[in-house]
Motif scaffolding. Sequence first.
Motif, PDB file in Angstrom:
ATOM      1  N   CYS A   5      -4.217   1.665  -2.093  1.00  0.00           N
ATOM      2  CA  CYS A   5      -3.868   0.866  -1.061  1.00  0.00           C
ATOM      3  C   CYS A   5      -4.358  -0.536  -1.734  1.00  0.00           C
ATOM      4  O   CYS A   5      -5.410  -0.840  -2.694  1.00  0.00           O
ATOM      5  N   ARG A   6      -3.468  -1.481  -1.322  1.00  0.00           N
ATOM      6  CA  ARG A   6      -3.441  -2.579  -2.293  1.00  0.00           C
ATOM      7  C   ARG A   6      -4.542  -3.686  -2.344  1.00  0.00           C
ATOM      8  O   ARG A   6      -4.616  -4.174  -2.920  1.00  0.00           O
ATOM      9  N   ILE A   7      -4.939  -3.634  -1.053  1.00  0.00           N
ATOM     10  CA  ILE A   7      -5.569  -4.067  -0.420  1.00  0.00           C
ATOM     11  C   ILE A   7      -6.986  -4.117  -0.914  1.00  0.00           C
ATOM     12  O   ILE A   7      -7.930  -5.166  -2.222  1.00  0.00           O
ATOM     13  N   HIS A  61      -5.970   0.082   5.180  1.00  0.00           N
ATOM     14  CA  HIS A  61      -6.946  -1.139   4.116  1.00  0.00           C
ATOM     15  C   HIS A  61      -8.697  -0.402   4.266  1.00  0.00           C
ATOM     16  O   HIS A  61      -9.327  -1.614   4.062  1.00  0.00           O
ATOM     17  N   CYS A  93      -1.365   1.750   6.506  1.00  0.00           N
ATOM     18  CA  CYS A  93      -2.390   2.381   5.922  1.00  0.00           C
ATOM     19  C   CYS A  93      -3.174   0.376   6.666  1.00  0.00           C
ATOM     20  O   CYS A  93      -2.765  -0.615   7.312  1.00  0.00           O
ATOM     21  N   CYS A 126       0.594  -1.345  -0.074  1.00  0.00           N
ATOM     22  CA  CYS A 126      -0.195   0.050   0.164  1.00  0.00           C
ATOM     23  C   CYS A 126       0.816   0.799   0.026  1.00  0.00           C
ATOM     24  O   CYS A 126       2.420   1.143  -0.049  1.00  0.00           O
TER      25      CYS A 126
HETATM   26 ZN   LIG Z   1      -3.965  -0.540   2.475  1.00  0.00          ZN
END
Ligand SMILES: [Zn+2]
Length: 289
Positions: A256-258, A250, A248, A243
């Motif tokens: 945010c990668r999630i 999330h 983060c 992220c």
């Molecule tokens: Zn995240």
Amino acid sequence: MEGTVVKGIAGFYYVKAGEQVYQCKARGLFKKDGIKVTVGDEVKIQLHEGSDALITEIKPRKNAFIRPPIVNVDCFAVVFAITQPQPNFAIIDRFLVMAEKSNLEIILCANKADLAEEAELQRVKDIYGGLYPLMLVSGKTGQGMDELKTWLKGKKCALAGPSGVGKSTILNALEPQVAAETGEISQKTKRGKHTTRHVEIFDTAFGAMLFDTPGFTSFEVLEADEEELAHLYPEMQDYLGQCRYDNCRHIKEPDCRIREAVTEGKINKSRYGSYVEQIKEIREKSKKW
Ligand SMILES: [Zn+2]
Ligand SMILES: Nc1nc2c(ncn2[C@@H]2O[C@H](COP(=O)(O)OP(=O)(O)OP(=O)(O)O)[C@@H](O)[C@H]2O)c(=O)[nH]1
């Protein structure tokens, strides 16, 4: 001699060593360390002719639960009903998070397979199929019981799950003898809500030890902290650290990668929803202190 504490009542502990169960006392020696002998403990005992045996040593524990008080759980079979009642995924995920935190093996038992519609089955498979061993069982017809026994064999196991999902029924299908003994106890317990009852672990013919934990239906506290929570969701592991912000959580943070993985369908929405709910709960709790 070494054995397993299978029951504790009124100051006595019952230790199973081989095929024998010994009534034991535990002297004050553990109290100074703040340790209380608990069901599931692996202990050393000394036999005394003409009197009770004595517990002389408690082996280091793998994990410990307070409510119900049990230790050294190898495996959690998290039970829920596919239908009747409809699964409460938020609650299932709380059980799973607790199990992840406790360093034990997890299997999911989706019960009442005999009543389930295809769509209901599919939904459960979509959410959990890739995450944990998922068994479709029916305590009523016996479906899936052999497979379940194979998983539980050689371990100390607890059935965990909300009320009414079929834990007692499954226990009965696995080992009628155990269910008969625990049934009597729960009848007594139901009369008074706050009656405390003893916990016990039973040996089964198929080689597992089963904790009788009818109280294992809810949790007092979610013991994870904010930072830790994502680590207790196995499907998030691949994306953590990617992220924009190191801290983060999330929820609403940009890049945010999630959340991206949720949008891409790589993390299930229902699971992510549980995660968000739990983060909020952790925040609420920290405000109170
Ligand atoms: Zn995240
Ligand atoms: N059709 C069907 N009914 C089931 C099955 N398993 C349990 N039931 C029924 O669901 C109800 C609840 O089952 P229990 O075994 O008492 O549930 P429990 O999880 O032990 O509930 P608590 O004791 O409240 O924690 C009972 O009426 C059972 O007969 C199943 O596989 N199929």
